[in-house]
Scaffold this motif. Sequence first.
Motif, PDB file in Angstrom:
ATOM      1  N   ALA A 110       0.832  -1.203   0.000  1.00  0.00           N
ATOM      2  CA  ALA A 110       0.000   0.000   0.000  1.00  0.00           C
ATOM      3  C   ALA A 110       0.868   1.254   0.000  1.00  0.00           C
ATOM      4  O   ALA A 110       0.538   2.257  -0.650  1.00  0.00           O
ATOM      5  N   ALA A 111       1.992   1.210   0.717  1.00  0.00           N
ATOM      6  CA  ALA A 111       2.891   2.362   0.764  1.00  0.00           C
ATOM      7  C   ALA A 111       3.689   2.519  -0.523  1.00  0.00           C
ATOM      8  O   ALA A 111       4.039   3.631  -0.918  1.00  0.00           O
ATOM      9  N   LEU A 112       3.986   1.409  -1.196  1.00  0.00           N
ATOM     10  CA  LEU A 112       4.783   1.454  -2.425  1.00  0.00           C
ATOM     11  C   LEU A 112       3.952   1.776  -3.660  1.00  0.00           C
ATOM     12  O   LEU A 112       4.486   2.268  -4.660  1.00  0.00           O
ATOM     13  N   ALA A 113       2.659   1.506  -3.618  1.00  0.00           N
ATOM     14  CA  ALA A 113       1.808   1.667  -4.796  1.00  0.00           C
ATOM     15  C   ALA A 113       1.879   3.059  -5.419  1.00  0.00           C
ATOM     16  O   ALA A 113       1.951   3.189  -6.651  1.00  0.00           O
ATOM     17  N   PRO A 114       1.864   4.154  -4.631  1.00  0.00           N
ATOM     18  CA  PRO A 114       1.963   5.479  -5.253  1.00  0.00           C
ATOM     19  C   PRO A 114       3.251   5.694  -6.041  1.00  0.00           C
ATOM     20  O   PRO A 114       3.308   6.574  -6.905  1.00  0.00           O
ATOM     21  N   MET A 115       4.286   4.907  -5.762  1.00  0.00           N
ATOM     22  CA  MET A 115       5.552   5.005  -6.492  1.00  0.00           C
ATOM     23  C   MET A 115       5.551   4.134  -7.739  1.00  0.00           C
ATOM     24  O   MET A 115       6.539   4.097  -8.480  1.00  0.00           O
ATOM     25  N   GLY A 116       4.455   3.377  -7.953  1.00  0.00           N
ATOM     26  CA  GLY A 116       4.412   2.459  -9.084  1.00  0.00           C
ATOM     27  C   GLY A 116       5.186   1.181  -8.850  1.00  0.00           C
ATOM     28  O   GLY A 116       5.569   0.498  -9.797  1.00  0.00           O
ATOM     29  N   LEU A 117       5.406   0.818  -7.577  1.00  0.00           N
ATOM     30  CA  LEU A 117       6.212  -0.350  -7.224  1.00  0.00           C
ATOM     31  C   LEU A 117       5.405  -1.296  -6.350  1.00  0.00           C
ATOM     32  O   LEU A 117       4.394  -0.925  -5.752  1.00  0.00           O
ATOM     33  N   GLY A 118       5.870  -2.538  -6.276  1.00  0.00           N
ATOM     34  CA  GLY A 118       5.238  -3.523  -5.430  1.00  0.00           C
ATOM     35  C   GLY A 118       6.242  -4.531  -4.915  1.00  0.00           C
ATOM     36  O   GLY A 118       7.351  -4.660  -5.442  1.00  0.00           O
ATOM     37  N   VAL A 119       5.850  -5.262  -3.864  1.00  0.00           N
ATOM     38  CA  VAL A 119       6.660  -6.319  -3.268  1.00  0.00           C
ATOM     39  C   VAL A 119       5.915  -7.626  -3.431  1.00  0.00           C
ATOM     40  O   VAL A 119       4.707  -7.704  -3.181  1.00  0.00           O
ATOM     41  N   ALA A 120       6.631  -8.661  -3.856  1.00  0.00           N
ATOM     42  CA  ALA A 120       6.009  -9.976  -4.027  1.00  0.00           C
ATOM     43  C   ALA A 120       7.087 -11.047  -3.935  1.00  0.00           C
ATOM     44  O   ALA A 120       8.275 -10.766  -3.801  1.00  0.00           O
ATOM     45  N   ILE A 121       6.650 -12.291  -4.018  1.00  0.00           N
ATOM     46  CA  ILE A 121       7.517 -13.474  -4.116  1.00  0.00           C
ATOM     47  C   ILE A 121       8.541 -13.527  -2.983  1.00  0.00           C
ATOM     48  O   ILE A 121       9.755 -13.393  -3.217  1.00  0.00           O
ATOM     49  N   PRO A 122       8.128 -13.714  -1.736  1.00  0.00           N
ATOM     50  CA  PRO A 122       9.113 -13.949  -0.675  1.00  0.00           C
ATOM     51  C   PRO A 122       9.895 -15.216  -0.982  1.00  0.00           C
ATOM     52  O   PRO A 122       9.322 -16.294  -1.156  1.00  0.00           O
ATOM     53  N   LEU A 123      11.191 -15.101  -1.066  1.00  0.00           N
ATOM     54  CA  LEU A 123      12.011 -16.213  -1.557  1.00  0.00           C
ATOM     55  C   LEU A 123      12.221 -17.307  -0.516  1.00  0.00           C
ATOM     56  O   LEU A 123      12.549 -18.444  -0.875  1.00  0.00           O
TER      57      LEU A 123
END
Length: 517
Positions: A110-123
């Motif tokens: 939610a915090a990264l979305a305004p930057m056009g970025l996202g977090v996914a795939i915990p390795l």
Amino acid sequence: MHLPRSFLRAALLFALAWLAVCGIARAADETLRVGSKRFTESYILAELLAQTAAPHTATPPVVRQGLGNTAIVYEALRSGAIDLYAEYTGTIALEILKGAPADTREAMNAALAPMGLGVAIPLGFNDGYALAVRAADAERLGLRTLSDLAKHPELKFGLSNEFIGRADGWKGLAGRYGFAQTPTGLDHGLAYDAVAAKQIDVIDIYTTDAKIDHLGLRVLEDDRKYFPRYDAVVLYKLDLPARLPKAWAALKTLEGKVDEHAMIAMNARAELQGVPFDAIARDFIASTGKGASAQPQEERRGFTAKLFGPDLWKLARQHLLLVALSVGIAILVGVPIAILVFPHVRLRAVVLGFASLLQTVPSLALLAVLISMLGAIGALPALIALTLYSLLPIMRNTVTGLTEVPNGLRLAGTALGMTPPQSLRLVLLPLALPTLLAGVRTATAIAIGTATIAAFIGAGGFGERIVTGLALNDRELLVAGALPAAALALLSEGVFELVEYIMRRRRRAPPSSLPPA
């Protein structure tokens, strides 16, 4: 004052070459661009991501390795120069979001979305920061926790420069535990040699570093819970899943597949056995799901194999192009500017002062600014930086050469009825040429050395070997990058010596005899 047509023709040719080499037009949308930071684990994870996605992309993924620290690789992602890279939750929270760690991945997204970025795939693994000391010192001084360490101000700290400057690094740690020492800044890889040689006593480590056990270091417990978790995840552009859905689906299969033991083993293969990053990633992918735990033990490559490796001519070509184009453009820009400001003393001082100021800007800082301004990494910002650094010696020597032309020869040209452009072309520039050439010689030497820094932003050249050698603490690979760069510098000196010799011969040659009347 009119410039010679040859300058205009050369300017057009170099402009076309600039466009061809820099590739200003963005790569096609179907190309996946993967980045990495400048340490072993990040190199390996970049290859792992690229190779996992490769069977599901129309064109081979582009891997931009060793893009400096968090600030540079994050700027490359934000600008769209890369699509994703492996990052850590603690770093995202404190370095990118500039706040406390989010409780959930959803809150972070939610915090990264305004930057056009996202977090996914915990390795599947946590690679946290910690401090470590030699095991013998830990036993002798009774060091088990960071609180124990704070009771020994006599111990010398050697910490990575990034850790010293990070929001979750030295300043906050020192405040939490009351450390009074002033740490020495070191490259992360070199710190291991320094602590083994007893030049320093305490270093910062990543908990998945392969050399912790290899060098017999004791990792101290963070008893006051300063460090957050650094779970490895993929930081990506939000448009990537829709743009490359098949590649994204393949990348998601990596979720939870890399545990800490597997990551330590892969780091060890790179740092202790000298196995290439792409081979390590390929072996891991091949072993996933097959119950394979042991990796083949490759023989470490010798210095000769590293020096004359298959990448030698590719890196030489990249290095030569960076130097030739940057110096060529600096000549085309700097010489006309120097000619135009030469008659005006105050303007000349301002222009040369500005060029001198550019020389004082640190290379990596200038590259980071250019990445932010241009929205690109690779050859384009590297060429601009090298061109800016080449301007001062060329402009200064052009002005000096013109100043040294005797006033009598200037007046002689005027007495013969020459126009100012004719006097410039036939009298001033030929007489100033040796001094101008000395400036080009200096600019070329500067460019050859500085071009090695361009590898930090994926521009290639012999700096790739130097950067990788630093990450792996591999002296042989460092020398395998430094020697060809030094040979290139010597070759350029030889070329300029030859040119100056030919010019001296021509100046000394007697004029051809006139035919009899």
